[in-house]
Design an enzyme around this catalytic site. Sequence first.
Site, PDB file in Angstrom:
ATOM      1  N   ASN A  99       7.214  -2.560   1.468  1.00 57.39           N
ATOM      2  CA  ASN A  99       6.578  -1.758   2.509  1.00 57.39           C
ATOM      3  C   ASN A  99       7.466  -1.582   3.627  1.00 57.39           C
ATOM      4  O   ASN A  99       7.231  -0.724   4.796  1.00 57.39           O
ATOM      5  CB  ASN A  99       5.305  -2.366   3.055  1.00 57.39           C
ATOM      6  CG  ASN A  99       4.047  -2.369   2.177  1.00 57.39           C
ATOM      7  OD1 ASN A  99       3.191  -3.105   2.096  1.00 57.39           O
ATOM      8  ND2 ASN A  99       4.020  -1.219   1.518  1.00 57.39           N
ATOM      9  N   ASP A 148      -5.683  -1.893  -0.309  1.00 52.06           N
ATOM     10  CA  ASP A 148      -5.003  -0.994  -0.503  1.00 52.06           C
ATOM     11  C   ASP A 148      -6.005   0.308   0.132  1.00 52.06           C
ATOM     12  O   ASP A 148      -7.140   0.401  -0.278  1.00 52.06           O
ATOM     13  CB  ASP A 148      -4.561  -0.597  -1.790  1.00 52.06           C
ATOM     14  CG  ASP A 148      -3.361   0.415  -1.803  1.00 52.06           C
ATOM     15  OD1 ASP A 148      -2.863   0.957  -0.892  1.00 52.06           O
ATOM     16  OD2 ASP A 148      -3.266   1.119  -2.843  1.00 52.06           O
TER      17      ASP A 148
HETATM   18  C1  IPE Z   1       0.595  -2.870  -1.958  1.00 54.53           C
HETATM   19  O1  IPE Z   1       0.140  -1.706  -1.684  1.00 54.53           O
HETATM   20  C2  IPE Z   1       0.806  -3.678  -1.013  1.00 54.53           C
HETATM   21  C3  IPE Z   1      -0.178  -4.120   0.059  1.00 54.53           C
HETATM   22  C4  IPE Z   1      -1.541  -3.920  -0.041  1.00 54.53           C
HETATM   23  C5  IPE Z   1       0.228  -4.888   1.136  1.00 54.53           C
HETATM   24  P1  IPE Z   1       1.264  -0.502  -1.887  1.00 54.53           P
HETATM   25  O2  IPE Z   1       0.134   0.804  -0.969  1.00 54.53           O
HETATM   26  O3  IPE Z   1       2.336  -0.831  -0.918  1.00 54.53           O
HETATM   27  O4  IPE Z   1       1.487  -0.355  -3.212  1.00 54.53           O
HETATM   28  P2  IPE Z   1       1.925   0.989  -4.068  1.00 54.53           P
HETATM   29  O5  IPE Z   1       2.899   1.913  -3.298  1.00 54.53           O
HETATM   30  O6  IPE Z   1       0.682   1.633  -3.985  1.00 54.53           O
HETATM   31  O7  IPE Z   1       1.944   0.245  -5.440  1.00 54.53           O
HETATM   32  C1  IPE Z   2      -2.434  -0.765   2.640  1.00 59.00           C
HETATM   33  O1  IPE Z   2      -2.865   0.607   2.749  1.00 59.00           O
HETATM   34  C2  IPE Z   2      -2.067  -1.345   3.639  1.00 59.00           C
HETATM   35  C3  IPE Z   2      -0.740  -1.673   3.642  1.00 59.00           C
HETATM   36  C4  IPE Z   2       0.332  -1.416   2.377  1.00 59.00           C
HETATM   37  C5  IPE Z   2       0.011  -2.212   4.447  1.00 59.00           C
HETATM   38  P1  IPE Z   2      -1.815   1.819   2.427  1.00 59.00           P
HETATM   39  O2  IPE Z   2      -1.008   2.063   3.568  1.00 59.00           O
HETATM   40  O3  IPE Z   2      -1.036   1.529   1.200  1.00 59.00           O
HETATM   41  O4  IPE Z   2      -2.737   3.062   2.108  1.00 59.00           O
HETATM   42  P2  IPE Z   2      -2.628   4.149   1.034  1.00 59.00           P
HETATM   43  O5  IPE Z   2      -2.308   3.435  -0.115  1.00 59.00           O
HETATM   44  O6  IPE Z   2      -1.307   5.011   1.486  1.00 59.00           O
HETATM   45  O7  IPE Z   2      -3.654   5.099   1.163  1.00 59.00           O
HETATM   46 MG    MG Z   3      -1.053   1.955  -0.881  1.00 57.67          MG
END
Ligand code: IPE
Ligand code: IPE
Ligand code: MG
Length: 242
Positions: free
Chosen positions: A66, A18
Amino acid sequence: MPNIDPKKLPQHVAVIMDGNGRWAKMRGMHRVRGHEKGAEVVREIVRTSREIGISWLTLYAFSEENWKRPKTEVTALMKLLKRFLKDELKEMQENGIRLNAIGRIDKLPEDTRSTLFEIIEKTASNKDMVLTLALSYGGRQEIIDAIRKIAIKIEKHSMAPFDITEELVSAFLYTADMPDPDLLIRTSGEYRISNFLLWQVAYTEIYVTTALWPDFGRDEYLAAIQDFQKRERRFGATNSRE
Ligand code: IPE
Ligand code: IPE
Ligand code: MG
């Protein structure tokens, strides 16, 4: 390997990768740049895992939730995934890495899905490490899919309600042939599971680091493994002899 005890390695490491978006935003870049940098870190963590002797590595790459992101970001992520898979095939073959995927894979775009299946097939006989990508994955959806399959069996009288045990439920999950994770790492400092491997993490050791995924790397990863090696796992029992 410095300060890593080979006898106390986690057998299965799972990672919630993340912070890609925040990493990019901090630099005034588009979120997709963060995902691109994140893909490079995936490469480094796969390599390090293989090097230290991890048997199972599971990466949360795209959650069921997502799909709610803007179409441009979702499309870019799917393209990036396809490119990553193609680029990694050679190294997976050289290092005995078998690719596996969990999630509602049928929801992925056709070209990404066919590349994924192609690489899974080509690496199927590799035996040294299993790299599992969680794609269009949700823990609740996984449990729902398992309940549906079990319910159909009961409806057809090939199973009875009292046949349902922990082992049986585990066998109906996407992770049927996998051990539960020993260590779960989450980057970017969020203390939540975000619908990842809900059933499987019942007794998993959790490690949260404030590092954003694109800033995570070999040293941080080894620090997480070292931290795991200091933990006392009890599984609800006691280690006391009194
Ligand atoms: C979790 O991260 C999903 C992945 C790493 C693929 P998210 O960014 O989607 O989760 P939330 O929204 O912070 O809970
Ligand atoms: C994790 O990084 C990757 C995926 C969920 C695909 P994020 O895209 O959630 O990055 P933040 O949490 O918005 O910084
Ligand atoms: Mg995230």
